[in-house]
Design an enzyme around this catalytic site. Sequence first.
Site, PDB file in Angstrom:
ATOM      1  N   HIS A 122     -43.561 -39.135 -42.292  1.00 56.52           N
ATOM      2  CA  HIS A 122     -43.476 -38.388 -43.549  1.00 56.52           C
ATOM      3  C   HIS A 122     -42.038 -38.024 -43.929  1.00 56.52           C
ATOM      4  O   HIS A 122     -41.738 -37.831 -45.118  1.00 56.52           O
ATOM      5  CB  HIS A 122     -44.309 -37.110 -43.445  1.00 56.52           C
ATOM      6  N   ASP A 130     -52.134 -55.419 -53.643  1.00 62.94           N
ATOM      7  CA  ASP A 130     -52.849 -56.689 -53.790  1.00 62.94           C
ATOM      8  C   ASP A 130     -52.103 -57.767 -53.020  1.00 62.94           C
ATOM      9  O   ASP A 130     -50.948 -58.067 -53.317  1.00 62.94           O
ATOM     10  CB  ASP A 130     -52.945 -57.061 -55.274  1.00 62.94           C
TER      11      ASP A 130
END
Length: 445
Positions: free
Chosen positions: A151, A385
Amino acid sequence: MKITVQSSKLVKPYHGRGIPSIFTNSAIPLTVLDKVTYDEYACLAYFFHPPATPNSILEMGFIKALAVYREWAGRLGVDANGVCSILLNDAGARFVTATADVALSCINLLQPTPELLSCLCPSDYNTEELMLVQITQFACGSFALGVTAHHTVADGYGMVRFGKAWGKATRGLAIDPILLVHHRASIFAPRVLPRVEFEHRGAEFKRREEEVCINQVHPSDKVVAHTAHFNPEMLSELKRRMSAGRPRPYSTFYCITAHLWRCITKVRGLHKDKVTKLIIPVNGRLVMRHLPMPMEYTGNVVLWAQATTTVGELLAKPLRHAVELISREVARIDDSYFRSFIDFASSGAVEKESLVPTASLAKTMDHSTSVFVSNLKGIPVYDLDFGAGRPFFCTRVYHPQEGFISILPPFASDGSMDVQVGLFRSAIGIFEEFCYSLLTPNAKL
């Protein structure tokens, strides 16, 4: 179900055949917003329908994306000036491949066990690697992608930006490095005349000696991630009744968060004089005007709104009181607040007073009165994708904590919403009764 790891290796950025990296000694200094965030890993799991993209193609796209987003192949450390930085040393990221001996349809994705999800994401946190990914191929031809990312390097938007670039590289498309904005420190420099207008002690920072132990109300009970489902009719009724009389209705996010804050507080059975707090991340990209942040910025741009009241007021007053508290507090974390934080965090007061980020104390804070919100619904997690279509589902992977709310991106296209709520197992029945009874036509909100 059995998941078998086939390979696990360290991969390095691909700068072109036979072309070594020429930037191995550079570094990205951490900003004050990078330093104040959670010093831990975040995990996401994506699920794809067949046909599965071959692992070799995914790996090549991954290392091409690392050549542009080089921070994910680097390490945390200090630069030549002793400044905490991301070292762009191309040390590498972890790439894992695995197989599952069942079809993906055998898994209830809305009620997955932590043990299952942890098998889909690399979970070796005793490592210097800043990103670890795992591709799990299922017997039906579907596959899951687990991403474990530190993070400190990026917030949710930054992590998703890398995923989108990985997909483009896998499909043979170019990645535009100009949009990445690697020069972090210069963006968040303090003003020439610093102006600290808000109190940041007790908000983003605490004294180290203020750490407290977690107060487990039911130490022998197990915390589980329970998924609460809200159909479109429930959400519409909730918004209508909570927004009555307003020129514009409250957002679905505000309404559902206010509702769950009350539900969790009710289930806890706390004394009416106890103070309860709802903590919500605020994306600075959307509110900073004087330091405009492109959505493509890859670092951390998050501070936290903290709506606070007593248990008695939260439960006795109409639900609209809760949503008003949340709306007002989120609105307070605006451009001025971010600028004030930057000036304070850069002033030297943090070091002089030995302050530490409150976010880094998440595992030692008293969770018995606070409620934490993680909102994936507003993050474009589906912009991924690899050439065979986008994921049909995405979820957080985390060890359940009582009082932790994770709002998931839509699983269905009917306008419904699914929310994972950290609850003690023994409290699920009471939670569901209170949660859904308030959404009946005659309930008093």
